[in-house]
Structures are given as C-alpha cells and as structure tokens.
Scaffold this motif. Structure first.
Motif, PDB file in Angstrom:
ATOM      1  N   MET A  36       0.749  -1.385  -0.208  1.00 32.87           N
ATOM      2  CA  MET A  36       0.492  -0.055   0.165  1.00 32.87           C
ATOM      3  C   MET A  36       0.753   1.568   0.000  1.00 32.87           C
ATOM      4  SD  MET A  36      -3.217  -0.459   0.390  1.00 32.87           S
ATOM      5  CE  MET A  36      -4.120   1.029   0.579  1.00 32.87           C
ATOM      6  N   VAL A  37       0.113   2.434  -0.687  1.00 30.28           N
ATOM      7  CA  VAL A  37       1.004   3.491  -0.919  1.00 30.28           C
ATOM      8  C   VAL A  37       0.610   4.116   0.259  1.00 30.28           C
ATOM      9  CG1 VAL A  37       1.098   5.539  -2.238  1.00 30.28           C
ATOM     10  CG2 VAL A  37       1.726   3.542  -3.405  1.00 30.28           C
ATOM     11  N   LYS A  38       1.559   4.905   1.305  1.00 29.57           N
ATOM     12  CA  LYS A  38       0.636   5.641   2.245  1.00 29.57           C
ATOM     13  C   LYS A  38      -0.205   6.631   2.119  1.00 29.57           C
ATOM     14  CE  LYS A  38       1.350   6.847   6.887  1.00 29.57           C
ATOM     15  NZ  LYS A  38       0.024   6.428   6.624  1.00 29.57           N
ATOM     16  N   THR A  39      -1.166   6.684   2.846  1.00 31.24           N
ATOM     17  CA  THR A  39      -1.866   7.576   2.364  1.00 31.24           C
ATOM     18  C   THR A  39      -2.098   8.496   3.109  1.00 31.24           C
ATOM     19  OG1 THR A  39      -3.740   6.400   2.953  1.00 31.24           O
ATOM     20  CG2 THR A  39      -3.604   6.747  -0.024  1.00 31.24           C
ATOM     21  N   SER A  40      -1.911  10.073   2.843  1.00 30.44           N
ATOM     22  CA  SER A  40      -2.377  10.784   3.570  1.00 30.44           C
ATOM     23  C   SER A  40      -3.526  12.184   3.530  1.00 30.44           C
ATOM     24  CB  SER A  40      -1.451  11.927   3.749  1.00 30.44           C
ATOM     25  OG  SER A  40      -0.588  12.315   2.046  1.00 30.44           O
ATOM     26  N   PHE A  41      -4.674  11.830   4.187  1.00 34.46           N
ATOM     27  CA  PHE A  41      -5.566  12.221   3.834  1.00 34.46           C
ATOM     28  C   PHE A  41      -5.717  13.942   4.127  1.00 34.46           C
ATOM     29  CE2 PHE A  41      -7.438   9.162   1.753  1.00 34.46           C
ATOM     30  CZ  PHE A  41      -8.301   9.107   1.037  1.00 34.46           C
ATOM     31  N   PRO A  77     -11.098   6.041  -1.169  1.00 38.12           N
ATOM     32  CA  PRO A  77     -11.211   6.185  -0.239  1.00 38.12           C
ATOM     33  C   PRO A  77     -11.478   7.622   0.465  1.00 38.12           C
ATOM     34  CG  PRO A  77      -8.788   5.165  -0.614  1.00 38.12           C
ATOM     35  CD  PRO A  77      -9.707   5.639  -1.835  1.00 38.12           C
ATOM     36  N   ILE A  78     -11.815   8.450  -0.574  1.00 41.11           N
ATOM     37  CA  ILE A  78     -12.286   9.997   0.200  1.00 41.11           C
ATOM     38  C   ILE A  78     -13.684   9.637   0.844  1.00 41.11           C
ATOM     39  CG2 ILE A  78     -10.483  11.043  -1.665  1.00 41.11           C
ATOM     40  CD1 ILE A  78     -13.305  12.140  -2.677  1.00 41.11           C
ATOM     41  N   ARG A 135     -12.310   0.636   0.705  1.00 40.75           N
ATOM     42  CA  ARG A 135     -11.688   1.492  -0.273  1.00 40.75           C
ATOM     43  C   ARG A 135     -10.422   1.639  -0.268  1.00 40.75           C
ATOM     44  NH1 ARG A 135     -16.137   5.309   1.550  1.00 40.75           N
ATOM     45  NH2 ARG A 135     -17.831   4.229   1.043  1.00 40.75           N
ATOM     46  N   TYR A 138      -6.739   9.812  -4.730  1.00 35.00           N
ATOM     47  CA  TYR A 138      -5.854   8.741  -3.289  1.00 35.00           C
ATOM     48  C   TYR A 138      -4.839   8.849  -2.533  1.00 35.00           C
ATOM     49  CZ  TYR A 138      -8.650   5.350  -6.223  1.00 35.00           C
ATOM     50  OH  TYR A 138      -9.390   4.478  -6.800  1.00 35.00           O
ATOM     51  N   GLY A 139      -4.770  10.311  -2.460  1.00 34.74           N
ATOM     52  CA  GLY A 139      -3.163  11.100  -1.483  1.00 34.74           C
ATOM     53  C   GLY A 139      -2.831  10.249  -1.850  1.00 34.74           C
ATOM     54  N   VAL A 161      -2.084   2.706  -7.050  1.00 35.61           N
ATOM     55  CA  VAL A 161      -3.283   2.910  -5.646  1.00 35.61           C
ATOM     56  C   VAL A 161      -2.459   1.735  -5.704  1.00 35.61           C
ATOM     57  CG1 VAL A 161      -4.046   4.769  -6.233  1.00 35.61           C
ATOM     58  CG2 VAL A 161      -4.815   2.489  -6.515  1.00 35.61           C
ATOM     59  N   LYS A 162      -0.787   0.483  -5.307  1.00 35.86           N
ATOM     60  CA  LYS A 162      -0.877  -0.615  -5.047  1.00 35.86           C
ATOM     61  C   LYS A 162      -1.893  -1.297  -4.524  1.00 35.86           C
ATOM     62  CE  LYS A 162       3.839   0.096  -5.969  1.00 35.86           C
ATOM     63  NZ  LYS A 162       3.035   1.334  -7.414  1.00 35.86           N
TER      64      LYS A 162
END
Lengths: 255, 331
Positions: free
Chosen positions: A1-6, A99-100, B77, B106-107, B153-154
C-alpha cells in the motif's frame, strides 16, 4: 500500500481538474460571456438613456454586478449535467470506490463548478467598465468580490448537484435548470432595485440567494465599502444548506 | 490460504422489484485470479458494485480481506483498485493529468506522486501517449490507462468489470498481458467479470458461473469443463475391434460412437490423456490415421446447467452497444 495522507488535497484536486479542463478548452467561457456582454453593453446602455430607475444612479454601473451573477449562476447551475454524464460513464462509480469521504466529492465538485463559473467575473466586469460602468479599482475590493462570488457559486453548484442526483437524466435536468434560471434572475435585485418590485416578487427576492450576492458585490465594487456582513451571513446559510443537502442526496445518484 | 473476498448469501433488490442478486456465495483466495462469468444481466456488475462499496446489499454480507463492505467501507476502499465497465476517465484531460488527479484523490503523497504516475504510465506502455488528450486514445489504450489508475495505488485487490468489452482481439491480448504482469509484479488478487469464455478459461485460476443473480457453479477451468462431460476425441483407425478392446481396458475413457473405421470416445483433459491412449493403441498394433478433438467449452457447461448460452446477450444489447461506443469515443 502506498501511504495515504488525507487532507484537503482531494477537494483541491477536483478544482484543479476543472482548471486543467478549462485550459484545454476555454471555448465555453467565451461563448457564455456573449450574453452578459450584451446585457451590459446593449440592454444596460439603452435602459440608462430611459432613466427608468433614477434612484440607482448610473444604470450600467448598477447592473454590472447583477449581470456577473446571472452569467455565473447559469454556469454553476448547469454544472450538475457533468455529474449526470459522469453517472452514465464510470467516473462517479470510480470516485465512489476511492477512499475519500463522499462529502469530499460534493465539496470538490462544487468548488470546481464555482471556479468555472467565476471566470465570468473578470470578463463581464471588464466589458462593463469598457462601456462606462464605474467599478472600483481597489484591488482588495476586487479580490473580495471574486471570493464572495466563488463562494456563492459553490452553493449554486451544490444545488445543481442536488438536482442532478434527484433527476438523473440529462433531459429532465436541462428542463428544470432552464425553468429556474431566468426566474431566479428576475426575482432578484440584479436588474432593478428591490423597492420598485411588486410585493410578491419582493418577498421572493428576499429568499433568493442571488439577491444577497448581488448586494454584496454592489457594496464592494460600486459603493466601495466593506459593509457586507449581513449579505455574507445570508450567503453562508445558503451555501451550507445546499452543500449539506447535496451530500445527503449524492448516494442516490448511482442507484 | 487467506480469503481476499468472502461473499455470503448476498441479495440485492433494485427498487423493491428487480432481484439482481439472489443469494450469492463465493470465496476468492488471496493472490488468485478469479473470474465471474455470465451473460449480460446475470448480476455480475451488481455484485461488483456491492463489493466496491457503491451499493449496500439487502441481505448477506461481503468482506474484503476481512473488512465488511458496509460497516468498514472506508477500510475496504483503501484496499481496492477498481475499473468499472464504463469509461472512468476525463476524456478532455491528458493521460498524465487523469492519473495525476486520481493520485491526488487517492492521497498519494506529494513527494512521490509524480514518480508513481510516470512509472505506472511506463509500465502500461503509455509513456509516449501521456501528454495526449484521452479522447484521442484507442479503446485498448483507454483500458490500459484505467488499469494504470487502479494499480497506481498498489491495491491488494483489483476489481475489473468487463475489462476488455468492445476491444479487438489484439487489444484484448495486450490488456491481459498488463493485468497478468501486475499480478506477477505486485502479487495483487484479481477479480474480474466477463462474458468472454476464452478469457475466463485462459486467465482465471477459479471461475464462478453466474446466471439470473445466482452462482450456478464454481471451480477451476478444468473442473468446470469436466462438468460438460469431457472432451470428444474421434480417431480414424486401421483396426476397429482391436481399438475397442484396447480402449475398454482404459478406465478414463468412455467410447461413445463406432462407425466405419472411426471410433469416438470421451475423455477428460484430452491434451494430457491422448498421448497415453495413443501409446497404448500403438503398442497393440493399431495405426491411427486421423485425430479430431472437440474440447469441452465453458459455454457447453453453461448450457448444460442453465439451458441457455452465456454468449446470449439477453435483452440488454442496447447497453452493450452504447458501452462500446462510449469506449471508442473515450467517454
């Protein structure tokens, strides 16, 4: 997983998408500007000679903010068609699976639509000035005016998203938008002062968010003061309510 | 083995009348390629939309890597990359811009965003076309760009709804090459819906056959084809009686027809079984002049189980045509 930053990046990404789209195809801004330019240049100058409303001073100056609004709200109200198209294509399905939060889709798209609509500000004011409207040259007022317009258009775009979510097809959507745009314009203080209206229309214009936005722009650009707090509160009520309602109905668009 | 997807007794009713899903059960193993095969209108897209958190099921549940798609939707998600059946790109932006906007949505963090987008464009063979508007792309390029936006997004699970609908055979092949290399490179689990038998047969580890909102049967492609009763093999031989006596000793062969120097028999997995059969025949002095093989197809299984072909486009041909047109136009 790419790190997501919201953060708020996804919201601004949708506005950026709109700006990039405008850069590839600026034609709509130009064609949409023709009608308002005619309103100020032809209707405005002719009516100015008639001196129908002596209380408002120079008529072209008086209607310039109103015509900006007419043109911008039309673009903002039509923006929902984009979501009708995206509902038929896979874009909305894809956005709903990202994911938003879904509220971001409404916020992002209403900002996007508002930015598209706000392009009229520059074009219409410049044309009004060219035919003699006396618009302030104070940069702070001009920037504030732009921000107020964009803010208010977020409300109109959300309203449009709400209608798109409820009606779902482009025929029904265009029908409704056609039916509400002109009444919204006429039942406001865009073309004539509130006091000359028949009482029924006057009452309507007092619940019309267009009236408060026109009034705020007039105060900033023509009267050249910052006395817009009441208008700002009325616009805020409208923007908050329409965004909240659009968030609530967005889920229905894909069912 | 861990389950990537668990679907249990899922029912979805549209508008209180249309039962699009009528009690669906299936399990997808982590790291596998899983095909959902069935005609249009079978409920494949509805199942995918439930799986990708767009629709809530009326009954039952779906879990993706253990997370419930209703109660833990945001967690789900974060784990999926999804390519809907219809075009999910802005056709008036370039390929690069589409991925950039999706990367921001997707951030994907700012410091790696540009590199991630460029790498995935390169990986999907779209580097040259990156700065062209998507509306100038071919159908195959559009699909590859959409897959790029899903793998960027892997994800742990890729969900593809009819990934090759409306594409010509060479574009279909190139799309599948990319999907398979994504799977190899990132170990991602792939779940796809299709009505192309050959794709399910060739690329899936497991297949579920779907019809009228239900899974009729599931299994590996080989298991399913065995349900059709196996492959038919026709031999033209020098000595029919010797052939029959040899075949009768082989317990995996059933003779179905004898006719004028020709013997027809049924066998599972003819590609592996036939060499053994021929060896036996030759050691008993039988000469084989001609071989005809009719391999069992998934469509035969489908017809056997449902009484109709999966290839029939039941009542929704208009939608398929418009979907194809949309893909050609690029949105």
């Amino acid at each position: 997983m790419v790190k997501t930053s919201f953060k708020l990046t996804p919201i601004f990404a949708m506005a950026e998408m709109e700006l990039r789209r405008l850069r590839h195809d600026p034609l709509e801004i130009v064609t949409r500007a023709i009608q308002p330019i005619l309103w100020v240049a032809v209707f405005g100058t002719v009516m100015a000679r008639v001196r129908a409303f002596p209380s408002v001073g120079d008529y072209v100056t008086f209607i310039a903010p109103g015509v900006v609004l007419q043109s911008s709200t039309f673009i903002a109200l039509a923006y929902g068609i984009m979501l009708v198209f995206e509902r038929e294509s896979g874009i909305l399905k894809k956005l709903l699976s990202t994911p938003i939060p879904r509220s971001y889709i409404v916020l992002g798209r209403s900002l996007a639509g508002a930015i598209r609509a706000s392009t009229q500000y520059v074009i219409v004011l410049a044309s009004a000035a060219a035919v003699g409207a006396r618009i302030t040259n104070n940069p702070i007022n001009l920037v504030l005016g732009y921000l107020i317009l964009t803010y208010s258009c977020m409300g109109f775009t959300s309203l449009s998203i709400l209608i798109a979510s409820a009606l779902k097809t482009r025929e029904r959507f265009m029908g409704i938008i056609g039916a509400i745009t002109m009444p919204l314009f006429f039942a406001s203080n865009a073309l004539y002062p509130l006091e000359v209206m028949p009482p029924a229309i006057q009452a309507l214009s007092l619940i019309n968010p267009l009236t408060y936005t026109v009034s705020a722009l007039r105060t900033l650009l023509v009267v050249n003061t910052f006395n817009i707090l009441n208008d700002f509160l009325a616009i805020t009520a409208f923007v908050v309510v329409s965004i909240a309602a659009a968030m609530k109905t967005l889920n229905r668009i894909i069912e | 083995m861990n389950k990537a997807v668990e679907v249990k007794n899922v029912v979805k009713v549209y508008g209180g009348v249309v039962r699009a899903l009528n009690g669906v059960d299936l399990d997808v193993d982590e790291g596998s390629v899983y095909a959902l095969l069935g005609p249009n209108g079978a409920g494949k897209t509805t199942l995918i939309r439930v799986m990708t958190t767009q629709l809530r099921p009326n009954e039952g549940y779906v879990k993706v890597f253990g997370y419930d798609v209703v109660n833990q939707a945001s967690k789900v998600r974060e784990l999926i990359g999804y390519v809907p059946q219809e075009v999910s790109l802005w056709s008036d932006l370039t390929g690069y811009e589409n991925l950039l906007i999706y990367a921001k949505i997707y951030g994907i963090p700012k410091d790696v965003r540009k590199r991630v987008v460029e790498e995935v464009l390169d990986f999907m063979g779209l580097k040259e076309a990156a700065n062209r508007l998507v509306r100038t792309y071919s159908g195959g390029m559009i699909r590859r760009l959409e897959i790029a936006s899903a793998v960027m997004v892997k994800p742990k699970l890729m969900v593809l709804d009819e990934p090759t609908i409306g594409l010509d055979p060479s574009a279909r092949k190139s799309v599948w090459e990319r999907i398979i290399s994504c799977k190899k490179e990132f170990g991602v689990t792939v779940f796809f819906a299709t009505h192309y038998m050959d794709e399910a047969d060739k690329y899936a580890d497991r297949i579920s056959l779907m019809s009228s909102g239900k899974i009729i049967t599931s299994g590996t492609p080989e298991e399913l084809k065995a349900l059709a009763g196996g492959d038919k093999v026709l031999l033209k031989v020098s000595n029919v009686s010797e052939t029959l006596s040899t075949l009768s000793k082989l317990n995996y062969v059933v003779v179905s027809k004898v006719n004028n120097g020709e013997v027809e028999f049924i066998v599972n997995r003819s590609a592996e079984a036939l060499p053994k059969v021929l060896k036996e025949l030759m050691s008993n002095g039988v000469e084989v002049d001609e071989i005809k093989i009719h391999e069992a197809s998934l469509d035969e299984v489908f017809i056997k189980l449902t009484g109709r072909s999966a290839l029939q486009e039941v009542g929704r041909i208009k939608e398929v045509i418009s979907a194809r047109r949309m893909i050609r136009r690029g949105g």
